[in-house]
Design an enzyme around this catalytic site. Sequence first.
Site: not given
Length: 390
Positions: A129, A208
Amino acid sequence: MLAEQLSAALAAREVRGTRRRLLLGDARAAAHLAQCIDFSSNDYLSLSAAPAARAAVAKQLARGLPLGSTGSRLLDGDSPAHTALETRLAAAFRAPAALLFNSGFDANVSLLTTLPQPGDVVVYDALVHASMHDGMRASRAQTCRAFAHNDPASLDAVLAALDVRTANVFLALESVYSMDGTVCRLRELVQVLARHVPEAGRRCVLVDEAHAVGVYGPQGTGLVAELGAYDDADVRLVTFGKGLGCAGAAVLCAPLVREYLLNYARPLIYSTALPPPAVAAIDAMLDVLAHDTQRQAAVHARTRRMYAALGRAVPPGPVPPAPIVPVRTPHAKALAAHLQRAGFLVRGVTYPTVPHGEERIRICLHANNTDDEVDALAAAIHRWDARAAL
């Protein structure tokens, strides 16, 4: 002049077709999109408006909570509710400790700006990300190097080319990748890291779990829990604005890491704390997930049906496919507009969100989508394909 430079930059994006705008600025378009069937949002379990979830949050709010926390956690924004939620999260996710953040973006930036020390190495999946990239840009690590997406052989080659004899080595991953829907090959990647860095004290695996929370694991506790791979992830990021349908995030980590973040993570230290209603909402959603075992199964069933309706094979792997199904096309915006006219809320994803040549629509499946809706969306895509082939 600054205004001229800003205008020129926006005009250049307009010409390239990459200028971003708020999607609901046009009232008429907004009214139509509000009536479309949702195949776009990250509300995978359809909890954001679920009656049971709303009732649970309302019950929490009825206790007379203040609307704001009025300060950072280290000043006046802390409360017994924040601490109690962190204790609950650590127990639910089988982690040594938890620390709340206002967003997953803040948490990823905090982790990668603070944990790597001077001289350390960060190796990361090429599709992590943007928040991880922002953290790495401000990191003190000596080297930050990408490896090919979800590819253990590429990670092996990258580590072999680096000097990791004395440095701490961080491996940054997502458990589910938000644009491709790929499920992380966690155990294989960690095994590669361990071969190159045998000393466990010099390895740190950051995972994540933003798009896995709610979707995988007992009571939605993520892919690490689904795989029973607790020893493979040193630090996990869990967020609550996707599968749990509310807002906020937490880092799951060792108590030492928690204390370090409290002292060095600037997005945490200098931000007003997560407000009490948000804390209450997370707590309420955990209650809902503890008693509702059907939503996770429903979203996986809808995902498998979408693959079948599109004529695709289900991706192999130890867990069900993620409820994110990309359909790549250089005409992503046109296909999205076609689907929206047909009554389906689907977005086109183009550069700079994804690289040139990787344009796609991104279909997100939800527990509340019906079989008929899934079949109808697939049929609309097939109609587009047939028309495009003429």
